[in-house]
Scaffold this motif. Structure first.
Motif, PDB file in Angstrom:
ATOM      1  N   SER A 124       0.830  -1.200   0.000  1.00 59.44           N
ATOM      2  CA  SER A 124       0.000   0.000   0.000  1.00 59.44           C
ATOM      3  C   SER A 124       0.870   1.259   0.000  1.00 59.44           C
ATOM      4  O   SER A 124       1.896   1.316   0.677  1.00 59.44           O
ATOM      5  N   LEU A 125       0.442   2.281  -0.776  1.00 51.78           N
ATOM      6  CA  LEU A 125       1.203   3.521  -0.872  1.00 51.78           C
ATOM      7  C   LEU A 125       1.272   4.242   0.474  1.00 51.78           C
ATOM      8  O   LEU A 125       2.341   4.693   0.892  1.00 51.78           O
ATOM      9  N   VAL A 126       0.129   4.352   1.163  1.00 54.17           N
ATOM     10  CA  VAL A 126       0.103   5.033   2.455  1.00 54.17           C
ATOM     11  C   VAL A 126       0.977   4.295   3.464  1.00 54.17           C
ATOM     12  O   VAL A 126       1.775   4.902   4.194  1.00 54.17           O
ATOM     13  N   ALA A 127       0.837   2.976   3.516  1.00 52.19           N
ATOM     14  CA  ALA A 127       1.649   2.183   4.436  1.00 52.19           C
ATOM     15  C   ALA A 127       3.131   2.278   4.085  1.00 52.19           C
ATOM     16  O   ALA A 127       4.001   2.294   4.968  1.00 52.19           O
ATOM     17  N   LYS A 128       3.423   2.385   2.789  1.00 51.73           N
ATOM     18  CA  LYS A 128       4.819   2.489   2.363  1.00 51.73           C
ATOM     19  C   LYS A 128       5.434   3.809   2.818  1.00 51.73           C
ATOM     20  O   LYS A 128       6.612   3.870   3.175  1.00 51.73           O
ATOM     21  N   ILE A 129       4.635   4.885   2.810  1.00 54.46           N
ATOM     22  CA  ILE A 129       5.128   6.187   3.270  1.00 54.46           C
ATOM     23  C   ILE A 129       5.481   6.123   4.752  1.00 54.46           C
ATOM     24  O   ILE A 129       6.545   6.586   5.182  1.00 54.46           O
ATOM     25  N   PHE A 130       4.584   5.536   5.560  1.00 51.16           N
ATOM     26  CA  PHE A 130       4.856   5.399   6.988  1.00 51.16           C
ATOM     27  C   PHE A 130       6.067   4.495   7.231  1.00 51.16           C
ATOM     28  O   PHE A 130       6.861   4.743   8.128  1.00 51.16           O
ATOM     29  N   TRP A 131       6.194   3.437   6.435  1.00 49.67           N
ATOM     30  CA  TRP A 131       7.341   2.524   6.555  1.00 49.67           C
ATOM     31  C   TRP A 131       8.643   3.253   6.268  1.00 49.67           C
ATOM     32  O   TRP A 131       9.636   3.105   6.996  1.00 49.67           O
ATOM     33  N   ALA A 132       8.650   4.055   5.203  1.00 51.08           N
ATOM     34  CA  ALA A 132       9.862   4.803   4.846  1.00 51.08           C
ATOM     35  C   ALA A 132      10.219   5.816   5.932  1.00 51.08           C
ATOM     36  O   ALA A 132      11.398   6.012   6.255  1.00 51.08           O
ATOM     37  N   PHE A 133       9.194   6.463   6.514  1.00 53.16           N
ATOM     38  CA  PHE A 133       9.462   7.443   7.568  1.00 53.16           C
ATOM     39  C   PHE A 133      10.062   6.763   8.796  1.00 53.16           C
ATOM     40  O   PHE A 133      11.008   7.278   9.404  1.00 53.16           O
ATOM     41  N   LYS A 134       9.537   5.603   9.168  1.00 46.59           N
ATOM     42  CA  LYS A 134       9.985   4.912  10.380  1.00 46.59           C
ATOM     43  C   LYS A 134      11.365   4.303  10.216  1.00 46.59           C
ATOM     44  O   LYS A 134      12.203   4.385  11.131  1.00 46.59           O
ATOM     45  N   PHE A 135      11.644   3.710   9.045  1.00 46.68           N
ATOM     46  CA  PHE A 135      12.880   2.941   8.889  1.00 46.68           C
ATOM     47  C   PHE A 135      13.944   3.642   8.054  1.00 46.68           C
ATOM     48  O   PHE A 135      15.074   3.156   7.985  1.00 46.68           O
ATOM     49  N   LYS A 136      13.610   4.755   7.418  1.00 44.82           N
ATOM     50  CA  LYS A 136      14.605   5.483   6.625  1.00 44.82           C
ATOM     51  C   LYS A 136      14.941   6.852   7.206  1.00 44.82           C
ATOM     52  O   LYS A 136      16.090   7.274   7.198  1.00 44.82           O
ATOM     53  N   VAL A 137      13.910   7.562   7.700  1.00 43.91           N
ATOM     54  CA  VAL A 137      14.130   8.907   8.234  1.00 43.91           C
ATOM     55  C   VAL A 137      14.478   8.852   9.726  1.00 43.91           C
ATOM     56  O   VAL A 137      15.455   9.461  10.169  1.00 43.91           O
ATOM     57  N   MET A 138      13.664   8.141  10.505  1.00 49.60           N
ATOM     58  CA  MET A 138      13.839   8.130  11.950  1.00 49.60           C
ATOM     59  C   MET A 138      15.160   7.538  12.430  1.00 49.60           C
ATOM     60  O   MET A 138      15.664   7.942  13.485  1.00 49.60           O
TER      61      MET A 138
END
Length: 519
Positions: A124-138
């Protein structure tokens, strides 16, 4: 991390890092810091480091220990304080520790997955955005959090948020008001150029630029200076600049280059925001050529405006920005406080309940606060507690009701009423329960503002609070017997006496602290 740096004396330049806990200094080789200087006792003083708190104790030295020029027995030291010994001055230095952690991943099929392993991105696009924020940005912020305290990082983020919010909201509005003013000034300058063309129509047709009348421009409000020049850059007006070259002024030279490049474009106006709150406007002056039956550019009029409204607007913009920054910063401080204490409170409750469970006063951890992220941790701790009870063959019946410390605190309060000198009472959690006037004056703690608060939070000196708490623990671990220590308060050495009352469950219920001036 604290360290001692010798700034004067025989060992000048030497540095001695301090370990967590007690560090002794003296001529004896058994001391943590061997200090072979004549006049220094075999064990001169000890300096104890507890986290960010550091306090010093003289060990009965023959020549004494002086902190910032005052003889002391026991006192808190801070970054920059100077300790004077015979023929030596030592400075206390606090060094921020930066831990560099190098992680190396070893490929092994049997290795367990890390709890921060991102795994496969969701579809899912929305879930992918949250995933990227949690595991790439944070992870970037998590890395900073490994070196700096969480509340420091939170404060920095709030400050960045305040500045970013102001910059992204106020600046565009301020820029819009400035652009409106520039457009209005450009319209005004264009009308002056059209007026010059209408008033001097015949002279322009004959290209007799020296006969053009521009006197009206001098009297216009806000006009600082102007130049009328031909397409070759020779100045025609004002008369005092006649036949001079235009290239000496950056804006006028820019206006000439612009006019040459836009020779075929009609009606365009050059607008520039100059230094010192000035606005530069330039427009080509066109005239009808009867031989070609077309209009052609015969010159350029360039005007520098110095509108007072622009300076006023700049001052208003700076004031508006500063006011918004201050307001947003205050809101950010309150926001930080709300988030910090909302987060810390459930953790404090969890820690308190764990201590109760380890003392046998409760079975399971249960929270009044809705914080589902802590549920897995709480469930794991409850499972460990159940396992401990099984290993200890404990009965699974109801626990006895916890004995209150109110009765014990009340008993010590009666003793406090008749105390002949400074004294105060702490409850079982080492929170301030009662304090008399003499102790208030000596310690700076006020019962009206500090009652029910931890001694660490209300004491002005963390070294003093740490000393009292240490004596309280020693008394509780020695069946409530009197324990004593020394500490300098307001430059006066004091002997601190601590006793406690034990409850029927064997735990300390209240502490009684008194002071005796050490001679």
């Amino acid at each position: 991390m604290y360290k001692l740096v010798v700034v004067a004396g025989k060992l000048r330049g030497q540095e001695y890092p301090l370990e967590e806990g007690e560090n002794s200094l003296g001529r004896d080789e058994s001391c943590s810091i061997h200090f072979p200087v004549p006049g220094v006792s075999k064990k001169h003083f000890s300096i104890t480091v507890t986290g960010d708190t550091c306090f010093i104790s003289d060990q009965g030295s023959s020549n004494g220990t002086f902190l910032n020029g005052k003889a002391i027995k026991r006192a808190t030291v801070q970054n920059g304080d100077k300790i004077a010994l015979p023929d030596t001055i030592i400075q206390v230095v606090y060094v921020e520790e930066k831990k560099v952690i190098i992680k190396k991943r070893v490929a092994d099929d049997d290795d367990e997955a890390d709890f921060m392993d991102p795994g496969t991105p969701p579809d899912s696009l929305v879930a992918k955005i949250f995933w990227a924020f949690k595991f790439k940005v944070m992870p970037v912020l998590h890395g900073i959090n490994e070196e700096y305290e969480w509340h420091h990082l939170m404060g920095i983020l709030c400050a960045i948020f305040s500045v970013a919010a102001i910059s992204l909201t106020i600046f565009p509005a301020l820029q819009d008001s400035k652009m409106i003013l520039i457009r209005e000034t450009a319209t005004r300058g264009s009308s002056y150029a059209d007026m010059v063309a209408r008033m001097n129509n015949r002279a322009l047709e004959r290209k007799e630029l020296e006969k053009i009348d521009t006197n009206f421009i001098k009297n216009e409000e806000g006009v600082k200076e102007f130049r009328l020049f031909d397409m070759e850059g020779r100045i025609v007006r004002p008369i005092e600049e006649l036949n001079n070259n235009i290239g000496r002024d950056p804006f006028f030279a820019q206006a000439l280059n612009w006019a040459i490049k836009t020779l075929d474009k009609k009606g365009v106006v050059l607008k520039r925001l100059l230094d010192d709150g000035e606005i530069g406007i330039a427009k080509k002056i066109v005239a009808f050529n009867p031989r070609t039956a077309t209009e052609e550019a015969v010159g350029v009029i360039a005007i520098k405006f110095e509108p007072t409204s622009l300076k006023v607007e700049a001052a208003k913009s700076r004031k508006a920005y500063l006011e918004s920054l201050v307001t947003t910063s205050l809101v950010a401080i309150f926001f930080f406080g709300f988030v910090y204490y909302l987060t810390v409170r459930p953790l404090e409750e969890l820690n308190f309940q764990i201590e109760e469970a380890l003392r046998g006063r409760r079975k399971n951890l249960e929270s009044r606060f809705l914080f589902k992220e802590l549920n897995p941790l709480r469930n794991s701790i409850n499972a460990l507690l159940a396992r401990i009870r099984e290993l200890n063959n404990e009965d699974d019946g109801d626990f006895d009701e916890e004995e209150s410390d109110e009765t014990y605190v009340r008993q010590l309060y009666e003793f406090l009423q008749g105390a002949n000198g400074p004294a105060f009472v702490l409850d079982s959690q080492k929170n301030l329960a009662h304090i008399n006037l003499e102790a208030e004056d000596l310690t700076g703690m006020r019962e009206s503002a500090s009652q029910g608060m931890s001694l660490l939070d209300v004491s002005r000196e963390q070294g003093f609070a740490a000393t009292v708490i240490e004596l309280c623990d020693n008394s509780a671990n020695n069946m409530g017997t009197n324990q004593q220590g020394e500490y300098d308060l307001q430059g006066i050495p004091q002997t601190i006496h601590v006793s406690c009352l034990l409850g029927r469950d064997g735990f300390a219920k209240a502490y009684y602290i008194t002071f005796v001036r050490a001679d």
